[in-house]
Scaffold this motif. Structure first.
Motif, PDB file in Angstrom:
ATOM      1  N   HIS A   1       0.774  -1.135   0.041  1.00 47.15           N
ATOM      2  CA  HIS A   1      -0.038   0.071  -0.109  1.00 47.15           C
ATOM      3  C   HIS A   1       0.821   1.346   0.145  1.00 47.15           C
ATOM      4  O   HIS A   1       1.794   1.430   0.954  1.00 47.15           O
ATOM      5  CB  HIS A   1      -0.947  -0.005   1.328  1.00 47.15           C
ATOM      6  N   LYS A   2       0.593   2.218  -1.079  1.00 43.45           N
ATOM      7  CA  LYS A   2       1.306   3.288  -1.355  1.00 43.45           C
ATOM      8  C   LYS A   2       3.059   2.992  -0.866  1.00 43.45           C
ATOM      9  O   LYS A   2       3.587   3.469  -0.032  1.00 43.45           O
ATOM     10  CB  LYS A   2       0.918   4.571  -0.326  1.00 43.45           C
ATOM     11  N   PRO A   3       3.655   2.422  -1.816  1.00 43.39           N
ATOM     12  CA  PRO A   3       4.978   1.784  -1.587  1.00 43.39           C
ATOM     13  C   PRO A   3       6.069   3.000  -1.481  1.00 43.39           C
ATOM     14  O   PRO A   3       7.173   2.935  -0.858  1.00 43.39           O
ATOM     15  CB  PRO A   3       5.144   0.783  -2.748  1.00 43.39           C
ATOM     16  N   GLU A   4       5.451   4.164  -2.011  1.00 37.55           N
ATOM     17  CA  GLU A   4       6.811   5.360  -2.131  1.00 37.55           C
ATOM     18  C   GLU A   4       6.729   5.805  -0.913  1.00 37.55           C
ATOM     19  O   GLU A   4       7.710   6.724  -0.551  1.00 37.55           O
ATOM     20  CB  GLU A   4       5.875   6.438  -3.012  1.00 37.55           C
ATOM     21  N   GLN A   5       5.876   5.515   0.164  1.00 37.29           N
ATOM     22  CA  GLN A   5       5.985   5.848   1.489  1.00 37.29           C
ATOM     23  C   GLN A   5       6.804   4.988   2.606  1.00 37.29           C
ATOM     24  O   GLN A   5       7.331   5.467   3.472  1.00 37.29           O
ATOM     25  CB  GLN A   5       4.822   6.095   2.181  1.00 37.29           C
ATOM     26  N   LEU A   6       7.229   3.942   2.014  1.00 40.92           N
ATOM     27  CA  LEU A   6       8.016   3.058   2.708  1.00 40.92           C
ATOM     28  C   LEU A   6       9.565   3.173   2.599  1.00 40.92           C
ATOM     29  O   LEU A   6      10.024   3.308   1.527  1.00 40.92           O
ATOM     30  CB  LEU A   6       7.614   1.563   2.367  1.00 40.92           C
ATOM     31  N   SER A   7      10.371   2.971   3.573  1.00 40.94           N
ATOM     32  CA  SER A   7      11.884   3.298   3.640  1.00 40.94           C
ATOM     33  C   SER A   7      12.318   2.196   4.485  1.00 40.94           C
ATOM     34  O   SER A   7      11.969   1.718   5.516  1.00 40.94           O
ATOM     35  CB  SER A   7      11.987   4.653   4.095  1.00 40.94           C
ATOM     36  N   LEU A   8      13.655   1.681   4.090  1.00 41.08           N
ATOM     37  CA  LEU A   8      14.451   0.783   4.814  1.00 41.08           C
ATOM     38  C   LEU A   8      15.534   1.695   5.621  1.00 41.08           C
ATOM     39  O   LEU A   8      15.942   2.593   5.174  1.00 41.08           O
ATOM     40  CB  LEU A   8      15.037  -0.070   4.058  1.00 41.08           C
ATOM     41  N   VAL A   9      15.745   1.250   6.954  1.00 45.19           N
ATOM     42  CA  VAL A   9      16.729   2.025   7.604  1.00 45.19           C
ATOM     43  C   VAL A   9      18.098   1.315   7.413  1.00 45.19           C
ATOM     44  O   VAL A   9      18.263   0.123   7.522  1.00 45.19           O
ATOM     45  CB  VAL A   9      16.395   1.959   9.048  1.00 45.19           C
ATOM     46  N   TYR A  10      19.094   2.153   6.961  1.00 43.28           N
ATOM     47  CA  TYR A  10      20.409   1.416   6.756  1.00 43.28           C
ATOM     48  C   TYR A  10      21.444   2.247   7.757  1.00 43.28           C
ATOM     49  O   TYR A  10      21.236   3.320   8.287  1.00 43.28           O
ATOM     50  CB  TYR A  10      20.889   2.169   5.212  1.00 43.28           C
ATOM     51  N   LEU A  11      22.462   1.269   7.951  1.00 41.34           N
ATOM     52  CA  LEU A  11      23.493   1.892   8.757  1.00 41.34           C
ATOM     53  C   LEU A  11      24.537   2.042   8.140  1.00 41.34           C
ATOM     54  O   LEU A  11      25.353   0.910   7.432  1.00 41.34           O
ATOM     55  CB  LEU A  11      23.761   1.001  10.074  1.00 41.34           C
ATOM     56  N   THR A  12      25.378   3.109   8.290  1.00 38.28           N
ATOM     57  CA  THR A  12      26.430   3.399   7.396  1.00 38.28           C
ATOM     58  C   THR A  12      27.742   3.617   8.115  1.00 38.28           C
ATOM     59  O   THR A  12      27.747   4.641   9.279  1.00 38.28           O
ATOM     60  CB  THR A  12      26.470   4.720   6.240  1.00 38.28           C
ATOM     61  N   ASN A  13      28.759   3.034   7.902  1.00 34.69           N
ATOM     62  CA  ASN A  13      30.134   3.444   8.770  1.00 34.69           C
ATOM     63  C   ASN A  13      30.914   4.328   7.895  1.00 34.69           C
ATOM     64  O   ASN A  13      31.411   3.713   6.503  1.00 34.69           O
ATOM     65  CB  ASN A  13      30.758   2.091   9.204  1.00 34.69           C
ATOM     66  N   THR A  14      31.643   5.350   8.382  1.00 37.08           N
ATOM     67  CA  THR A  14      32.761   6.119   7.724  1.00 37.08           C
ATOM     68  C   THR A  14      34.036   5.986   8.672  1.00 37.08           C
ATOM     69  O   THR A  14      34.033   6.450   9.660  1.00 37.08           O
ATOM     70  CB  THR A  14      32.224   7.537   7.643  1.00 37.08           C
ATOM     71  N   LEU A  15      34.975   5.430   8.101  1.00 37.04           N
ATOM     72  CA  LEU A  15      36.156   5.061   8.663  1.00 37.04           C
ATOM     73  C   LEU A  15      37.219   5.807   8.064  1.00 37.04           C
ATOM     74  O   LEU A  15      37.626   5.704   6.830  1.00 37.04           O
ATOM     75  CB  LEU A  15      36.498   3.561   8.773  1.00 37.04           C
TER      76      LEU A  15
END
Length: 615
Positions: A50-64
């Motif tokens: 339902h309304k897929p444009e509203q869905l987001s995945l949470v990502y974790l990014t590392n900057t070393l």
């Protein structure tokens, strides 16, 4: 109607030529429609929610040290609840889930395998999935599960309603009982989370799993009210929010972690393998359709001299250029429709082969929402194959009825022949490349020897020596070894420090001492893991590790790797050996760093280990 009548007469008069056209056009339409249907299927992943444009995945990014990695969609377990509580104006809903794996459930003696996930009660409202029976809040009970309609159909009688399965009991592996609390609508195939069974996340919470700062293996999906406006606001405020739960978060200036949101609809196509597959299928589909369409054109115009008098007779009878143009277009429509019908018949007759190649069912490839793709392919083929012959035949002057028609100007033939030869050559060379790639993948060096190795999952207690004695007493077993994960199905991952300013993301496995010699993994330097127990942390039997060549390269060690120390937090390990690289993922992914730990006391940890034996 008159044009259709005359077109049918012309088709019947030139039966042999029209059979050749149909036979030429059918394979092209068959392959072209199938390829573009597969492209549309890949591009439609995760868009049925339902309304897929509203869905987001949470990502974790590392900057070393100023270098950011690609990020991964795995975060802490309580993250979804924190989003709901702290951002009610931006976040409409958020859910946390974990694992997508096939589990074996039993309804009495009937086996019901299904993709299973752990999830909280916000799963259905966040994704917009229809609950057919039960209430989402019933998933709070630790022994509660929700099943899909397709699984419920296997349990209920012919006339029983969906709700009849609610309250029934299923047992996982004939050991753990669960109560069915609800039924949800079955998910289609074009999803990256194809779950059929939802187990209550409270079961994991009761095991003291998850928490801020540890067990970072949960997927969080968020539904924003207005993603374009809300995501920047939430991402800007997240660092301060995280510090409320983890005060030491991002204390190191050269090692920074950041949370971000990416559209769920883009998750599938972010995979480089999927993007390459889509590009290859698109190029190949275009080439095949062009060759088929222009082959039809050449066959049509080859009869120009023979059919010129027929056109002249029609014009003497009052037919205009437009009428002739329409007659030949109608003829093309009829042949294209016959070819489409034959293509559909071929897909039905060879549906098992087609579904195996496409990795999807035919009904999933050709849904109501994607029928425009084959329709567009058919329309384009019709325009390419029909307009040029119709224009050529309609331009024949009426005077040709009184003399023999000869065509000395062959300039229009050369571009068509050029396209034909180029297209055929491209497809031939492309197939040679694919065949070479297939041979390379099938015959690539593995770095270990799987010959006569069989696997099974079992939990055999006792010491390592007792298990070796047990399996060694079997006449069909030549040798036995054990590891925590299958070597051909990928390893779990972690990050290890190799110096003050350098970390390496690795894949890791826990093995017994004879794993390396039995699997014939070559040690380049150092020695095998030794059984002396100097640690008792519940995971490893000592502080020794063996790394592969990819680990040494990414660690930046220019001298011997043996003797170097690596750190996981405050825990130190010693490198005692370096082994040759062996793949733990598919041939489409780069070689990853691998670490092997020694673990022989499996019984105390209640781990299920794959027993590998030679037969």
């Amino acid at each position: 109607m008159r044009q259709l009548y005359y077109s049918l007469l012309m088709l019947l008069r030139g039966r042999s030529n029209n059979v050749t056209k149909t036979v030429s056009l059918t394979p092209g339409l068959f392959i072209g429609i199938l390829l573009f249907a597969c492209v549309a299927f890949q591009l439609s992943y995760n868009r049925f929610f339902h309304k897929p444009e509203q869905l987001s995945l949470v990502y974790l990014t590392n900057t070393l040290n100023g270098v950011a990695d690609e990020g991964f969609p795995a975060v802490y377990g309580p993250f979804a609840q924190a989003l709901r509580e702290h951002f009610p104006e931006q976040v409409e809903d958020a859910t946390v889930l974990r694992d997508v794996d096939v589990k074996k459930f039993y309804n009495g003696n009937v086996l019901l395998p299904g993709y299973t996930i752990y999830a909280d009660t916000h799963l259905f409202s966040t994704l917009g999935l229809q609950v057919l029976a039960g209430k989402p809040e019933d998933l709070q009970a630790p022994d509660a599960i929700f099943i899909s309609r397709s699984m419920a159909d296997k349990m209920r009688g012919g006339d029983d309603g969906i709700g009849m399965v609610v309250g029934k009991q299923l047992s996982l592996d004939r050991k753990t009982p669960y109560i069915i609390r609800g039924v949800f609508e079955t998910l289609p195939e074009n999803t990256d989370i194809p779950f059929e069974v939802v187990v209550s996340m409270n079961e994991l919470w009761n095991r003291e799993r998850a928490g801020w700062g540890f067990d970072i293996s949960y997927t969080v999906i968020t539904r924003f009210r207005n993603p374009a406006q809300d995501i920047p606001v939430v991402e800007a405020r997240l660092p301060e929010l995280i510090k409320e739960y983890m005060p030491n978060f991002n204390k190191k200036s050269n090692d920074r972690w950041a949370f971000s949101f990416r559209p769920l609809t883009d998750f599938h196509t972010q995979n480089s393998t999927v993007r390459t597959m889509i590009l290859v299928m698109t190029i190949l589909g275009i080439a095949i359709l062009l060759v088929a369409a222009f082959n039809y054109v050449l066959i049509s115009v080859s009869s120009l001299a023979r059919r010129s008098k027929e056109v002249g007779v029609h014009k003497c009878s009052g037919a205009s250029d437009g009428t002739i143009f329409g007659m030949f277009l109608t003829e093309t429509v009829i042949i294209v429709l016959i070819s489409v019908a034959l293509s559909a018949l071929l897909m039905y007759l060879f549906r098992d082969f087609v579904e195996d190649i496409a990795a999807a069912k035919l009904l999933s490839l050709f849904t109501v929402h994607t029928l425009w793709v084959p329709a567009l392919v058919i329309l384009l083929v019709f325009l390419l194959a029909g307009v040029l012959p119709a224009w050529l035949f309609s331009s024949i002057p009426v005077s040709q009825v009184f003399r023999r028609y000869t065509e000395h100007n062959a300039s229009w033939k050369r571009p068509l022949l050029f396209i034909q030869f180029m297209g055929a050559s491209f497809i031939f060379c492309f197939l040679l490349v694919v065949l070479h790639q297939c041979q390379s993948v099938m015959n690539r060096p593995l770095g270990y020897d799987p010959t006569r190795v069989v696997t099974c999952w079992t939990n055999v207690g006792g010491s390592y020596e007792n298990r070796v004695s047990l399996f060694g007493s079997l006449p069909m077993v030549e040798e036995y070894t054990c590891s925590s994960q299958l070597i051909c199905e990928g390893y779990s991952g972690n990050t290890y420090s190799v110096s003050a300013d350098r970390k390496v993301n690795v894949r890791m496995d826990w093995v017994v001492r004879n794993f390396i010699p039995m699997m014939k993994i070559n040690l380049i330097e150092g020695h095998n893991l030794t059984p002396e127990k100097t640690r008792s942390d519940g995971w490893t039997d000592n502080d020794e590790v063996i790394v592969n060549e990819a680990f040494v390269r990414q660690a930046g060690w220019t001298d011997s790797a043996v003797g170097h120390q690596i750190m996981e937090g405050k825990t130190a390990y010693r490198v005692v050996g370096v082994m040759e690289n062996y793949p733990v993922y598919s041939a489409y992914e780069a070689q990853t760093p691998v670490i092997l730990f020694l673990k022989e006391d499996w019984g105390k940890n209640a781990l299920f280990a794959p027993e590998r034996t030679f037969q």
